[in-house]
Scaffold this motif. Structure first.
Motif, PDB file in Angstrom:
ATOM      1  N   ALA A   1       6.449  18.410 -28.187  1.00  0.00           N
ATOM      2  CA  ALA A   1       7.674  18.217 -27.399  1.00  0.00           C
ATOM      3  C   ALA A   1       7.981  19.514 -26.663  1.00  0.00           C
ATOM      4  CB  ALA A   1       8.828  17.825 -28.309  1.00  0.00           C
ATOM      5  N   ASN A   2       8.212  19.427 -25.358  1.00  0.00           N
ATOM      6  CA  ASN A   2       8.550  20.622 -24.580  1.00  0.00           C
ATOM      7  C   ASN A   2      10.058  20.764 -24.427  1.00  0.00           C
ATOM      8  OD1 ASN A   2       8.357  22.882 -22.857  1.00  0.00           O
ATOM      9  ND2 ASN A   2       8.521  21.523 -21.091  1.00  0.00           N
ATOM     10  N   GLU A   3      10.704  19.738 -23.932  1.00  0.00           N
ATOM     11  CA  GLU A   3      12.167  19.784 -23.861  1.00  0.00           C
ATOM     12  C   GLU A   3      12.725  18.379 -23.799  1.00  0.00           C
ATOM     13  OE1 GLU A   3      13.886  21.715 -20.454  1.00  0.00           O
ATOM     14  OE2 GLU A   3      12.544  20.763 -19.035  1.00  0.00           O
ATOM     15  N   MET A   4      14.049  18.303 -24.011  1.00  0.00           N
ATOM     16  CA  MET A   4      14.681  16.993 -23.899  1.00  0.00           C
ATOM     17  C   MET A   4      15.811  17.085 -22.892  1.00  0.00           C
ATOM     18  SD  MET A   4      16.935  16.633 -27.352  1.00  0.00           S
ATOM     19  CE  MET A   4      18.371  17.679 -27.639  1.00  0.00           C
TER      20      MET A   4
ATOM     21  N   VAL B   1      12.446  12.808 -23.209  1.00  0.00           N
ATOM     22  CA  VAL B   1      11.743  13.891 -23.894  1.00  0.00           C
ATOM     23  C   VAL B   1      10.468  14.188 -23.128  1.00  0.00           C
ATOM     24  CG1 VAL B   1      10.854  14.752 -26.090  1.00  0.00           C
ATOM     25  CG2 VAL B   1      12.614  12.973 -26.097  1.00  0.00           C
ATOM     26  N   GLU B   2      10.320  15.441 -22.695  1.00  0.00           N
ATOM     27  CA  GLU B   2       9.116  15.880 -21.991  1.00  0.00           C
ATOM     28  C   GLU B   2       8.090  16.338 -23.022  1.00  0.00           C
ATOM     29  OE1 GLU B   2      10.083  18.877 -19.099  1.00  0.00           O
ATOM     30  OE2 GLU B   2      11.659  17.652 -18.213  1.00  0.00           O
ATOM     31  N   LEU B   3       6.849  15.887 -22.826  1.00  0.00           N
ATOM     32  CA  LEU B   3       5.809  16.088 -23.836  1.00  0.00           C
ATOM     33  C   LEU B   3       4.561  16.707 -23.220  1.00  0.00           C
ATOM     34  CD1 LEU B   3       6.176  12.452 -25.165  1.00  0.00           C
ATOM     35  CD2 LEU B   3       6.950  14.492 -26.411  1.00  0.00           C
TER      36      LEU B   3
END
Ligand SMILES: Nc1ncnc2c1ncn2[C@@H]1O[C@H](COP(=O)(O)OP(=O)(O)O)[C@@H](O)[C@H]1O
Ligand SMILES: [Mg+2]
Length: 387
Positions: free
Chosen positions: A265-268, A254-256
């Motif tokens: 959270a930006n994307e997973m 998970v990109e934060l």
């Protein structure tokens, strides 16, 4: 995993890029064998397993690929969900196709985050030019227009600084389903890599600090002395809620965005992730090995760090390898890809016993990698700068 009556377990991997290569490199010592389905030629997995080279929608190739596999996983995020559905009628696919479907559409991904109470940048779907104008009115500038599907490494995105950018962004992306996001002035970018086993056990690596340039990940540091235990907990809670909600098996990244108001959270990514490559040399068990353990129903390995690590991506051209290996604690990982501007060709992991020693080694490493990058891209850089 069933006992190997018919030989060592055979893992099927959808996609044959560097992530597939590194999965195989982690699994071969455990006695695993690999078969890849990959449409492209000359992929990084030649040499680490069998390659079925075919289009995703070729039913005969799909049957040949699946024959005799113990489990199927993926290393490429944009495998058509229908293909994964088809395969799951024949056998086990991990992570679940629901996770793949959610991650393939930025809108459904952010809606999932929101449903789980995970904070995100404000966002709105954009289907028409009028909807874009309306969304810009609501979210204001600066904002980011993104394609909902198929984007990676910053591709399929336009930053909107003001009204003057709207027409050209629509011109460039308007053929695709889109979404507009409010721009987040984050303090830094973090990511958390979690793994969930078939029995529901979860584990989380130390949160990493990631630096992107032109939408591409350049460096990762983990563990980072600057990440507080509170941030680690917060990141783990976000990842855990996704793992449980999706009944997930395997590695999830998970990109934060780290902001004064907490993590967004930006994307997973429902797969092993570039920001987890440091675990190959800097953790007791790498993300690749743990992904394989999870999808095979084996006990997970320790995610504890071994010292202090950083990872530097090698993008576009390869620097002097001898100079890199002369820096203490450096390990070279190359993907067997032809050099091309903007292409990830490999990475270097660097490990040290103290944050201070890591800083010094990383500075030496970056001087080698970036010195080379500058000397090899001057024409492109000059061309884009000239009036
Ligand atoms: N809403 C946003 N606000 C600020 N920066 C953003 C935003 N969305 C994306 N970015 C920047 O662009 C990078 C790439 O965007 P991301 O959504 O992660 O797409 P990709 O699939 O290309 O990685 C991010 O890592 C971040 O640096
Ligand atoms: Mg990203």
């Amino acid at each position: 995993v069933s006992l190997p009556e018919t030989g060592p377990p055979l893992i099927g991997v959808l996609g044959g890029g560097q992530l597939g290569r590194m999965l195989a490199l982690a699994g071969i010592p455990m006695g695993l064998r690999f078969r890849f389905l990959e449409p492209g030629q000359d992929s990084p997995v030649r040499g680490v397993g069998e390659v079925v080279r075919a289009r995703w929608d070729d039913p005969d190739a799909l049957r040949r690929f699946c024959d005799g596999l113990d489990v199927v996983t993926y290393e490429f995020e944009n495998v058509p969900v229908g293909v994964v559905g088809q395969i799951s009628e024949w056998g086990r696919v991990s992570p679940p196709s629901r996770a793949l479907a959610a991650a393939q559409d930025r809108l459904s991904e952010k809606e999932l985050f929101r449903r789980l109470g995970v904070q995100t940048a404000p966002f709105l779907p954009v289907g028409t030019r009028d909807e874009l104008v309306e969304a810009v009115r609501t979210l204001d500038f600066p904002s980011v227009l993104k394609t909902r599907q198929m984007g990676y490494d910053g591709k399929g995105q336009r930053f909107l600084r003001g009204h003057e950018d709207v027409a050209s962004a629509w011109e460039a992306l308007g053929d695709h389903p889109l979404m507009l996001e409010g721009f987040i002035a984050f303090e830094r970018e973090l990511s958390v890599i979690g793994v969930r086993g078939q029995d529901g056990t979860v584990a989380f690596y130390p949160v990493s600090v990631n630096e992107h340039r032109e939408g591409i990940l350049r460096t990762t540091r983990a563990p980072s002395p600057g990440v507080s235990p509170q941030r680690q907990d917060e990141a783990e809670r976000i990842a855990a809620s996704l793992l449980h909600e999706l009944d997930y098996v395997g590695v999830l990244a998970v990109e934060l965005f780290d902001t004064a108001d907490g993590l967004l959270a930006n994307e997973m990514a429902p797969r092993v992730h570039n920001s987890g490559h440091w675990t190959q040399d800097g953790a007791v068990t790498s993300q690749f090995e743990n992904h394989l353990r999870a999808v095979l129903g084996l006990p997970l390995g320790s995610v504890a760090p071994r010292g202090w690590s950083a990872m530097v991506n090698l993008i576009g051209s390869l620097p002097d390898q001898r100079a890199i290996l002369a820096v203490p604690g450096c390990h070279l990982h190359l993907y067997d890809k032809e050099p091309r501007a903007g292409r990830k060709l490999g990475h270097v992991n660097v490990v040290a016993d103290t944050p201070e020693a890591l800083k010094e080694r990383l500075e030496r490493l970056l001087a080698i990698v970036e010195g080379e990058a500058e000397s090899l891209v001057p024409q492109a850089a000059q061309a884009s700068q000239s009036p």
